[in-house]
Write a protein that holds these residues in place. Sequence first.
Motif, PDB file in Angstrom:
ATOM      1  N   SER A  24       0.838  -1.211   0.000  1.00 24.73           N
ATOM      2  CA  SER A  24       0.000   0.000   0.000  1.00 24.73           C
ATOM      3  C   SER A  24       0.867   1.254   0.000  1.00 24.73           C
ATOM      4  O   SER A  24       0.548   2.242  -0.681  1.00 24.73           O
ATOM      5  CB  SER A  24      -0.940   0.000   1.201  1.00 24.73           C
ATOM      6  N   ALA A  25       1.988   1.222   0.734  1.00 21.80           N
ATOM      7  CA  ALA A  25       2.915   2.354   0.703  1.00 21.80           C
ATOM      8  C   ALA A  25       3.498   2.534  -0.692  1.00 21.80           C
ATOM      9  O   ALA A  25       3.620   3.665  -1.197  1.00 21.80           O
ATOM     10  CB  ALA A  25       4.030   2.134   1.719  1.00 21.80           C
ATOM     11  N   ALA A  26       3.852   1.422  -1.339  1.00 19.58           N
ATOM     12  CA  ALA A  26       4.440   1.488  -2.678  1.00 19.58           C
ATOM     13  C   ALA A  26       3.441   2.042  -3.689  1.00 19.58           C
ATOM     14  O   ALA A  26       3.779   2.907  -4.521  1.00 19.58           O
ATOM     15  CB  ALA A  26       4.916   0.100  -3.100  1.00 19.58           C
ATOM     16  N   LEU A  27       2.208   1.554  -3.654  1.00 20.28           N
ATOM     17  CA  LEU A  27       1.194   2.007  -4.605  1.00 20.28           C
ATOM     18  C   LEU A  27       0.896   3.500  -4.429  1.00 20.28           C
ATOM     19  O   LEU A  27       0.802   4.238  -5.413  1.00 20.28           O
ATOM     20  CB  LEU A  27      -0.092   1.200  -4.432  1.00 20.28           C
ATOM     21  N   ARG A  28       0.744   3.930  -3.178  1.00 22.93           N
ATOM     22  CA  ARG A  28       0.406   5.336  -2.945  1.00 22.93           C
ATOM     23  C   ARG A  28       1.567   6.247  -3.318  1.00 22.93           C
ATOM     24  O   ARG A  28       1.369   7.313  -3.922  1.00 22.93           O
ATOM     25  CB  ARG A  28       0.007   5.544  -1.482  1.00 22.93           C
ATOM     26  N   ALA A  29       2.794   5.834  -2.983  1.00 20.72           N
ATOM     27  CA  ALA A  29       3.960   6.656  -3.326  1.00 20.72           C
ATOM     28  C   ALA A  29       4.098   6.784  -4.833  1.00 20.72           C
ATOM     29  O   ALA A  29       4.390   7.868  -5.358  1.00 20.72           O
ATOM     30  CB  ALA A  29       5.221   6.047  -2.717  1.00 20.72           C
ATOM     31  N   ALA A  30       3.886   5.689  -5.545  1.00 22.09           N
ATOM     32  CA  ALA A  30       3.974   5.733  -7.004  1.00 22.09           C
ATOM     33  C   ALA A  30       2.885   6.627  -7.587  1.00 22.09           C
ATOM     34  O   ALA A  30       3.120   7.373  -8.543  1.00 22.09           O
ATOM     35  CB  ALA A  30       3.875   4.328  -7.576  1.00 22.09           C
ATOM     36  N   ALA A  31       1.676   6.555  -7.000  1.00 17.96           N
ATOM     37  CA  ALA A  31       0.578   7.403  -7.481  1.00 17.96           C
ATOM     38  C   ALA A  31       0.887   8.872  -7.277  1.00 17.96           C
ATOM     39  O   ALA A  31       0.359   9.725  -8.010  1.00 17.96           O
ATOM     40  CB  ALA A  31      -0.716   7.030  -6.765  1.00 17.96           C
ATOM     41  N   LEU A  32       1.732   9.177  -6.303  1.00 16.36           N
ATOM     42  CA  LEU A  32       2.124  10.565  -6.041  1.00 16.36           C
ATOM     43  C   LEU A  32       3.367  10.975  -6.826  1.00 16.36           C
ATOM     44  O   LEU A  32       3.945  12.036  -6.579  1.00 16.36           O
ATOM     45  CB  LEU A  32       2.359  10.757  -4.539  1.00 16.36           C
ATOM     46  N   GLY A  33       3.764  10.129  -7.775  1.00 17.55           N
ATOM     47  CA  GLY A  33       4.844  10.499  -8.682  1.00 17.55           C
ATOM     48  C   GLY A  33       6.233  10.096  -8.252  1.00 17.55           C
ATOM     49  O   GLY A  33       7.215  10.481  -8.903  1.00 17.55           O
ATOM     50  N   LEU A  34       6.347   9.285  -7.190  1.00 14.94           N
ATOM     51  CA  LEU A  34       7.663   8.869  -6.722  1.00 14.94           C
ATOM     52  C   LEU A  34       8.107   7.584  -7.412  1.00 14.94           C
ATOM     53  O   LEU A  34       7.286   6.734  -7.778  1.00 14.94           O
ATOM     54  CB  LEU A  34       7.655   8.668  -5.199  1.00 14.94           C
ATOM     55  N   ASP A  35       9.409   7.459  -7.595  1.00 12.34           N
ATOM     56  CA  ASP A  35      10.018   6.254  -8.169  1.00 12.34           C
ATOM     57  C   ASP A  35      10.234   5.263  -7.027  1.00 12.34           C
ATOM     58  O   ASP A  35      11.011   5.528  -6.102  1.00 12.34           O
ATOM     59  CB  ASP A  35      11.343   6.623  -8.834  1.00 12.34           C
ATOM     60  N   VAL A  36       9.564   4.120  -7.098  1.00  8.59           N
ATOM     61  CA  VAL A  36       9.523   3.194  -5.967  1.00  8.59           C
ATOM     62  C   VAL A  36      10.107   1.845  -6.349  1.00  8.59           C
ATOM     63  O   VAL A  36       9.755   1.269  -7.389  1.00  8.59           O
ATOM     64  CB  VAL A  36       8.075   2.996  -5.464  1.00  8.59           C
ATOM     65  N   VAL A  37      10.971   1.324  -5.472  1.00  6.97           N
ATOM     66  CA  VAL A  37      11.464  -0.051  -5.562  1.00  6.97           C
ATOM     67  C   VAL A  37      10.907  -0.821  -4.374  1.00  6.97           C
ATOM     68  O   VAL A  37      11.047  -0.386  -3.221  1.00  6.97           O
ATOM     69  CB  VAL A  37      13.001  -0.106  -5.563  1.00  6.97           C
ATOM     70  N   LEU A  38      10.259  -1.931  -4.654  1.00  7.71           N
ATOM     71  CA  LEU A  38       9.683  -2.775  -3.616  1.00  7.71           C
ATOM     72  C   LEU A  38      10.418  -4.099  -3.587  1.00  7.71           C
ATOM     73  O   LEU A  38      10.399  -4.852  -4.573  1.00  7.71           O
ATOM     74  CB  LEU A  38       8.193  -3.012  -3.888  1.00  7.71           C
ATOM     75  N   ALA A  39      11.070  -4.416  -2.470  1.00  8.37           N
ATOM     76  CA  ALA A  39      11.787  -5.673  -2.306  1.00  8.37           C
ATOM     77  C   ALA A  39      10.916  -6.661  -1.543  1.00  8.37           C
ATOM     78  O   ALA A  39      10.429  -6.355  -0.445  1.00  8.37           O
ATOM     79  CB  ALA A  39      13.100  -5.444  -1.564  1.00  8.37           C
ATOM     80  N   GLU A  40      10.726  -7.838  -2.110  1.00  9.53           N
ATOM     81  CA  GLU A  40       9.923  -8.880  -1.469  1.00  9.53           C
ATOM     82  C   GLU A  40      10.576 -10.230  -1.733  1.00  9.53           C
ATOM     83  O   GLU A  40      10.784 -10.616  -2.876  1.00  9.53           O
ATOM     84  CB  GLU A  40       8.492  -8.867  -1.991  1.00  9.53           C
ATOM     85  N   ARG A  41      10.901 -10.977  -0.664  1.00  9.34           N
ATOM     86  CA  ARG A  41      11.602 -12.240  -0.840  1.00  9.34           C
ATOM     87  C   ARG A  41      10.678 -13.404  -1.145  1.00  9.34           C
ATOM     88  O   ARG A  41      11.130 -14.465  -1.554  1.00  9.34           O
ATOM     89  CB  ARG A  41      12.433 -12.546   0.394  1.00  9.34           C
TER      90      ARG A  41
END
Length: 474
Positions: A24-41
């Motif tokens: 949810s943090a990644a989706l909202r940050a991206a919607a606000l125009g930020l470049d997001v990297v999400l790491a998930e193992r």
Amino acid sequence: MDITKTSEATCDVIVIGGGTGGYSAALRAAALGLDVVLAERDKVGGTCLHRGCIPSKAMLHAAELVDGIAEARERWGVKATLEEVDWPALVATRDDIVHRNHKGVEAHLAHAGVRVVRGSARLTGVRGAHIEGAGDFIARRGIVLATGSRPRTLPGLTPDGRRVVTSDDALFAPGLPKSVLVLGGGAIGVEYASFHRSMGADVTLVEAADRLVPLEDAEVSRHLTRGLKKRGINVQVGARLLDPEVLDDGVRARVRAARGEIRVVEAERLLVAVGRTPVTDGLELVAAGLRTDERGFLAPADWDRLETAVPGIHVVGDLLPPPSLGLAHASFAEGLLVAETLAGVPSAPVDYAAVPRVTYSSPQTAAVGLSEAEARARGHEVDVNTMPLTAVAKGMVHGRGGMVKVVTEADGGRVLGVHLVGPNVSEMIAESQLIVGWDAEPSDVARHVHPHPTLSEAVGETFLTFAGRGLHQQ
């Protein structure tokens, strides 16, 4: 966008952990125009989607259908019988629901432009992280820690996924056991006890505290316990599990009841539901100057921003200590707050008192705000009104008991808490979330008309009585 290796070394935000709080943090940050990297193992969606909320509620829905057959026959004269539960078919439906939700989350992330990197991540500094298989990344704005939790276990008793299981693997153990010993009377333990009873198992539920769901209002606990016992579940509160032993075909343990008497319980399966513990191993918090508390939580220095003592590093989800609730819907709100904070967008802090809490057993419980005891402990002079669901016509139709309890400030003051027990109350609590969250007074609620006949009428009637306009409540 799912990548395993990248030459890009910088981004605006690094999110470590792809569960509900992280994605949810990644989706909202991206919607606000930020470049997001999400790491998930593992898989995006986390425990809630793959091992917790979604598969367990799918199974509990199946349990409701089984219970409905019995009610149809025993109460309504519908001569229906249950031939059998086709376990592989039930599992296939559950897994299809999980799979479609997982693909949906992946699609949302890809559409938003979030770069999903498969691999474990560790901190390399206050703005840096190394992601296994992908290399080093630097975050211009900040890092979000969302690595979640794992079930607690009993010392000396190792879960094997068959005879001894945790909440993470209980639904994936082979077949339906004929008997289950559930250790832990919080929401998770109660839900699993309820499910297995619906599926025909003999169930013993052991809780060390003096009541089930001990964090909820005492009347909620009483009504829930009464409902579970009526269904044939052996509820033992104030009890201790002694000397659990794994057998070839199940488990054996002594249970010391509240009054001291001891009896031996044997079951095909022991389900350990004694809480969860934060996951921070391998995260290398020390590299960023962070450390957990004695319980393993990572407490924020600023709760309004969920920011740690290191500026720019934020934390969401099960890593947070109370007053965070360890609930998926709370972590959604936390993810939104952190993303907006990193983007420089004004965002209101999470009001944990206004976050609903639900137990999806039969009967269900749902609550928001303070219990009566909590309200008094905080110095409030309170008024309390309790109404059985069977006082309204739809409650009589359901015929399964339950109640509404409302706690307010004295003399018509604001509503402090709403507590529900009964069928479908998980779908009724959203109204009360608004009542508590907006500091409404009983007279405010009493002006609004509830549909007839519904269970929600009982909520409306409770507030009508508070406002001196009661109809059906004596």
